[in-house]
Design a protein around this motif. Structure first.
Motif, PDB file in Angstrom:
ATOM      1  N   MET A  17       9.941  19.238  -3.715  1.00  0.00           N
ATOM      2  CA  MET A  17       9.160  18.009  -3.495  1.00  0.00           C
ATOM      3  C   MET A  17       9.911  17.071  -2.558  1.00  0.00           C
ATOM      4  SD  MET A  17       8.115  15.087  -6.293  1.00  0.00           S
ATOM      5  CE  MET A  17       7.610  13.460  -5.724  1.00  0.00           C
ATOM      6  N   ALA A  18       9.168  16.521  -1.616  1.00  0.00           N
ATOM      7  CA  ALA A  18       9.763  15.544  -0.702  1.00  0.00           C
ATOM      8  C   ALA A  18       9.985  14.222  -1.437  1.00  0.00           C
ATOM      9  CB  ALA A  18       8.840  15.318   0.496  1.00  0.00           C
ATOM     10  N   THR A  19      11.037  13.524  -1.056  1.00  0.00           N
ATOM     11  CA  THR A  19      11.244  12.187  -1.622  1.00  0.00           C
ATOM     12  C   THR A  19      10.186  11.248  -1.056  1.00  0.00           C
ATOM     13  OG1 THR A  19      12.729  11.483   0.154  1.00  0.00           O
ATOM     14  CG2 THR A  19      13.734  12.597  -1.733  1.00  0.00           C
ATOM     15  N   TYR A  20      10.012  10.121  -1.713  1.00  0.00           N
ATOM     16  CA  TYR A  20       8.984   9.184  -1.263  1.00  0.00           C
ATOM     17  C   TYR A  20       9.222   8.711   0.174  1.00  0.00           C
ATOM     18  CZ  TYR A  20       6.893   8.761  -5.932  1.00  0.00           C
ATOM     19  OH  TYR A  20       6.243   9.001  -7.119  1.00  0.00           O
ATOM     20  N   SER A  21      10.471   8.511   0.524  1.00  0.00           N
ATOM     21  CA  SER A  21      10.767   8.030   1.885  1.00  0.00           C
ATOM     22  C   SER A  21      10.459   9.080   2.946  1.00  0.00           C
ATOM     23  CB  SER A  21      12.233   7.600   1.989  1.00  0.00           C
ATOM     24  OG  SER A  21      13.087   8.695   1.731  1.00  0.00           O
ATOM     25  N   GLU A  22      10.348  10.355   2.521  1.00  0.00           N
ATOM     26  CA  GLU A  22      10.028  11.435   3.459  1.00  0.00           C
ATOM     27  C   GLU A  22       8.529  11.702   3.562  1.00  0.00           C
ATOM     28  OE1 GLU A  22      14.102  14.114   2.736  1.00  0.00           O
ATOM     29  OE2 GLU A  22      12.313  14.455   1.508  1.00  0.00           O
ATOM     30  N   MET A  23       7.754  11.159   2.641  1.00  0.00           N
ATOM     31  CA  MET A  23       6.311  11.419   2.613  1.00  0.00           C
ATOM     32  C   MET A  23       5.565  10.525   3.600  1.00  0.00           C
ATOM     33  SD  MET A  23       5.957  11.796  -1.556  1.00  0.00           S
ATOM     34  CE  MET A  23       4.161  11.845  -1.601  1.00  0.00           C
ATOM     35  N   ASN A  24       4.443  11.033   4.115  1.00  0.00           N
ATOM     36  CA  ASN A  24       3.631  10.199   5.007  1.00  0.00           C
ATOM     37  C   ASN A  24       2.764   9.247   4.192  1.00  0.00           C
ATOM     38  OD1 ASN A  24       1.169  11.538   4.226  1.00  0.00           O
ATOM     39  ND2 ASN A  24       1.682  13.221   5.633  1.00  0.00           N
ATOM     40  N   LYS A  25       2.152   8.292   4.871  1.00  0.00           N
ATOM     41  CA  LYS A  25       1.401   7.245   4.173  1.00  0.00           C
ATOM     42  C   LYS A  25       0.219   7.799   3.385  1.00  0.00           C
ATOM     43  CE  LYS A  25       2.645   3.139   6.819  1.00  0.00           C
ATOM     44  NZ  LYS A  25       2.126   1.912   7.499  1.00  0.00           N
ATOM     45  N   GLU A  26      -0.416   8.812   3.933  1.00  0.00           N
ATOM     46  CA  GLU A  26      -1.580   9.391   3.250  1.00  0.00           C
ATOM     47  C   GLU A  26      -1.171  10.016   1.913  1.00  0.00           C
ATOM     48  OE1 GLU A  26      -5.066  12.768   3.996  1.00  0.00           O
ATOM     49  OE2 GLU A  26      -3.715  12.192   5.625  1.00  0.00           O
ATOM     50  N   ASP A  27      -0.068  10.762   1.910  1.00  0.00           N
ATOM     51  CA  ASP A  27       0.401  11.392   0.675  1.00  0.00           C
ATOM     52  C   ASP A  27       0.896  10.348  -0.327  1.00  0.00           C
ATOM     53  OD1 ASP A  27      -0.224  13.901   1.587  1.00  0.00           O
ATOM     54  OD2 ASP A  27       1.786  14.343   2.341  1.00  0.00           O
ATOM     55  N   LEU A  28       1.544   9.317   0.191  1.00  0.00           N
ATOM     56  CA  LEU A  28       1.988   8.236  -0.687  1.00  0.00           C
ATOM     57  C   LEU A  28       0.810   7.538  -1.344  1.00  0.00           C
ATOM     58  CD1 LEU A  28       4.892   6.526   1.328  1.00  0.00           C
ATOM     59  CD2 LEU A  28       5.095   7.677  -0.879  1.00  0.00           C
ATOM     60  N   GLN A  29      -0.255   7.331  -0.579  1.00  0.00           N
ATOM     61  CA  GLN A  29      -1.443   6.662  -1.116  1.00  0.00           C
ATOM     62  C   GLN A  29      -2.083   7.495  -2.221  1.00  0.00           C
ATOM     63  OE1 GLN A  29      -2.371   3.439   0.146  1.00  0.00           O
ATOM     64  NE2 GLN A  29      -3.453   3.510  -1.814  1.00  0.00           N
ATOM     65  N   LYS A  30      -2.126   8.814  -2.026  1.00  0.00           N
ATOM     66  CA  LYS A  30      -2.683   9.708  -3.049  1.00  0.00           C
ATOM     67  C   LYS A  30      -1.837   9.660  -4.323  1.00  0.00           C
ATOM     68  CE  LYS A  30      -4.788  13.049   0.128  1.00  0.00           C
ATOM     69  NZ  LYS A  30      -4.710  14.434   0.670  1.00  0.00           N
ATOM     70  N   GLU A  31      -0.529   9.706  -4.141  1.00  0.00           N
ATOM     71  CA  GLU A  31       0.388   9.637  -5.281  1.00  0.00           C
ATOM     72  C   GLU A  31       0.224   8.318  -6.022  1.00  0.00           C
ATOM     73  OE1 GLU A  31       4.200  10.826  -7.406  1.00  0.00           O
ATOM     74  OE2 GLU A  31       2.491  11.837  -6.495  1.00  0.00           O
ATOM     75  N   LEU A  32       0.057   7.230  -5.283  1.00  0.00           N
ATOM     76  CA  LEU A  32      -0.098   5.912  -5.889  1.00  0.00           C
ATOM     77  C   LEU A  32      -1.377   5.839  -6.731  1.00  0.00           C
ATOM     78  CD1 LEU A  32       0.944   2.995  -6.138  1.00  0.00           C
ATOM     79  CD2 LEU A  32      -0.325   2.438  -4.044  1.00  0.00           C
ATOM     80  N   GLU A  33      -2.457   6.418  -6.239  1.00  0.00           N
ATOM     81  CA  GLU A  33      -3.730   6.391  -6.973  1.00  0.00           C
ATOM     82  C   GLU A  33      -3.602   7.120  -8.310  1.00  0.00           C
ATOM     83  OE1 GLU A  33      -6.612   7.996  -4.298  1.00  0.00           O
ATOM     84  OE2 GLU A  33      -6.461   6.298  -2.894  1.00  0.00           O
ATOM     85  N   VAL A  34      -2.924   8.275  -8.298  1.00  0.00           N
ATOM     86  CA  VAL A  34      -2.723   9.041  -9.527  1.00  0.00           C
ATOM     87  C   VAL A  34      -1.877   8.248 -10.528  1.00  0.00           C
ATOM     88  CG1 VAL A  34      -1.658  11.111 -10.516  1.00  0.00           C
ATOM     89  CG2 VAL A  34      -2.974  11.282  -8.390  1.00  0.00           C
ATOM     90  N   LEU A  35      -0.805   7.651 -10.026  1.00  0.00           N
ATOM     91  CA  LEU A  35       0.101   6.872 -10.887  1.00  0.00           C
ATOM     92  C   LEU A  35      -0.603   5.653 -11.483  1.00  0.00           C
ATOM     93  CD1 LEU A  35       3.309   7.028  -8.667  1.00  0.00           C
ATOM     94  CD2 LEU A  35       3.091   8.007 -10.955  1.00  0.00           C
ATOM     95  N   LYS A  36      -1.443   5.007 -10.691  1.00  0.00           N
ATOM     96  CA  LYS A  36      -2.145   3.821 -11.193  1.00  0.00           C
ATOM     97  C   LYS A  36      -3.159   4.189 -12.278  1.00  0.00           C
ATOM     98  CE  LYS A  36      -1.555   0.351  -7.626  1.00  0.00           C
ATOM     99  NZ  LYS A  36      -2.216  -0.619  -6.718  1.00  0.00           N
TER     100      LYS A  36
END
Length: 426
Positions: A1-20
């Motif tokens: 798994m890539a660290t958050y700083s290595e992820m692009n904005k689209e993947d970060l946004q998807k991860e954020l939606e799941v976490l929320k």
């Protein structure tokens, strides 16, 4: 798994939606968990409950020197209690005064006396224009509360992996005679769990302060609070190092049995040089005729000696190890891959220190509270409650059960992840 700083904005946004979505479910679950203070759990308190049966109406209540512990006398404590606390603090009984139930009270008292009556003949601090204090950070919030209460100007000293930044300490104390003290938790520091290296202890003992009334406040709160057999930190004995350095009067050492027996019903002690103790006793003779000798006797009869105390502490470690392991395991498995946190893995003491992304600690603590998990306030381990980087969080695993800690740790990780992603997305 890539660290958050290595992820692009689209993947970060998807991860954020799941976490929320996960966070919203947690908030609806009416959870109530407390990891805010280093209180022993109920299972730990049970370890000492037999001490309540040690003294009864038929007990011999005379100390080893024949003093009746029900009566007045022995300002500095019964001999066997002094011997036991000296064993814990690795010094000689003649260097010890036994107080009441709280070492924090002894520290407050020592600072207060310095303001009203000075230190061994020095000008009372209340008559000085300014009093300053060195504060290794992150550190113990109640230490900082004492010096803040008296209007002392506190100076942050960064903590390295082997103790305070001694280059900074040496420079400041040698140049400024307004600096009158330094707070130290030398073994399994609160909250980082760091223990001072031999070099740091020796450099501390060899300080050349501009102020003759400068004192090291050596709070050896976790002297015997190991978590693992075979992985115990050991530190040099500060009073002996000060004596060898020609600075025998420069240190006040404090300890108690608050997390050994019953918090609020233990015994506390100060260790210092003869001249320091003589000065302290002059005030004590006005302040009290003596502290609770029956409680001192109860402790000694229960433990018998310092070896009994150490055996008792192994039982505490058995209770605490699974709790620390639970928190550390969750952090390792669920937070480490993201790269948005770092934490300490102490060999003893009562805390784990977590650093989240800079500027995020307050938000993480607030989100945890809204989800039902109470943590120590962000900024508490710093003077004035202000973490300049807003990234440190103190975790206290001792009070909840391992099952509760598992749930609380997962919530903490989710809040840390959400806050980090939101920062990365700007």
């Amino acid at each position: 798994m890539a660290t958050y700083s290595e992820m692009n904005k689209e993947d970060l946004q998807k991860e954020l939606e799941v976490l929320k979505e996960e966070y919203a479910k947690i908030c609806d679950a009416d959870i109530n968990l407390d990891m805010s203070r280093g209180k022993p759990g109920a299972d730990q308190l049970k370890l000492s409950v037999k001490m309540l049966d040690i003294l009864d109406a038929d007990s011999d209540v005379k100390a080893s020197n024949g003093i009746d512990c029900r009566n007045y006398g022995l300002l500095d404590g019964i001999p066997e209690a002094k011997k036991m606390m000296a064993g814990i603090m690795q010094t000689d009984p003649e260097n010890i005064i036994i107080y009441g139930n709280s070492s924090l009270n002894v520290m407050y008292d020592t600072v207060s006396r310095s303001f009203t009556h000075g230190v061994m003949g020095s000008t009372p601090w209340c008559k000085l224009d300014k009093v300053k204090w060195l504060c290794p950070v992150p550190g113990y919030d109640r230490h900082f509360a004492i010096t803040e209460f008296f209007g002392v100007e506190m100076i942050n000293i960064p903590m390295n992996e082997d103790g305070p930044d001694m280059d900074m300490v040496e420079k400041l104390v040698s140049e400024d005679d307004a600096i009158k003290g330094i707070w130290c938790v030398p073994k399994y520091s609160n909250p980082t769990g760091i223990s001072y290296s031999d070099e740091v202890v020796r450099r501390m003992a060899n300080l050349k302060p501009a102020a003759k009334d400068f004192r090291i406040y050596w709070d050896n709160a976790y002297a015997i609070h190991h978590l693992y057999n075979g992985e115990q930190d050991e530190i040099l004995e500060i009073m002996e190092e000060c004596r060898k350095a020609g600075n025998p009067d420069m240190v006040f050492e404090f300890a108690s049995t608050s997390k050994v027996t019953f918090p609020g019903s233990g015994i506390a002690a100060i260790a210092a040089s003869k001249d320091n103790l003589d000065f302290i006793k002059k005030q004590m003779t006005i302040q009290t005729i003596g502290y609770d000798k029956l409680n001192q006797l109860r402790h000694v009869r229960f433990f018998k000696n310092v070896e009994g105390v150490k055996a008792h502490m192994e039982k505490h470690a058995e209770k605490l190890r699974p709790k620390f392991a639970t928190v550390l395991d969750v952090l390792e498995k669920e937070l480490k891959p993201t790269g948005v946190g770092s934490w300490t893995k102490p060999n003893g003491g009562y805390f784990i220190s977590l650093d989240v992304m800079e500027g995020c600690a307050k938000k993480v603590v607030s989100m945890c509270k809204d989800a039902g998990v109470v943590l120590t306030g962000a900024g508490a381990p710093f003077p004035y409650g202000k973490d300049p980087e807003d990234k440190n969080i103190r975790i206290a695993p001792s009070f909840p059960t391992p099952e509760e800690l598992l749930e609380a740790s997962k919530i903490l990780v989710i809040c840390t992840k959400i806050t980090a992603i939101e920062k990365l997305l700007g």
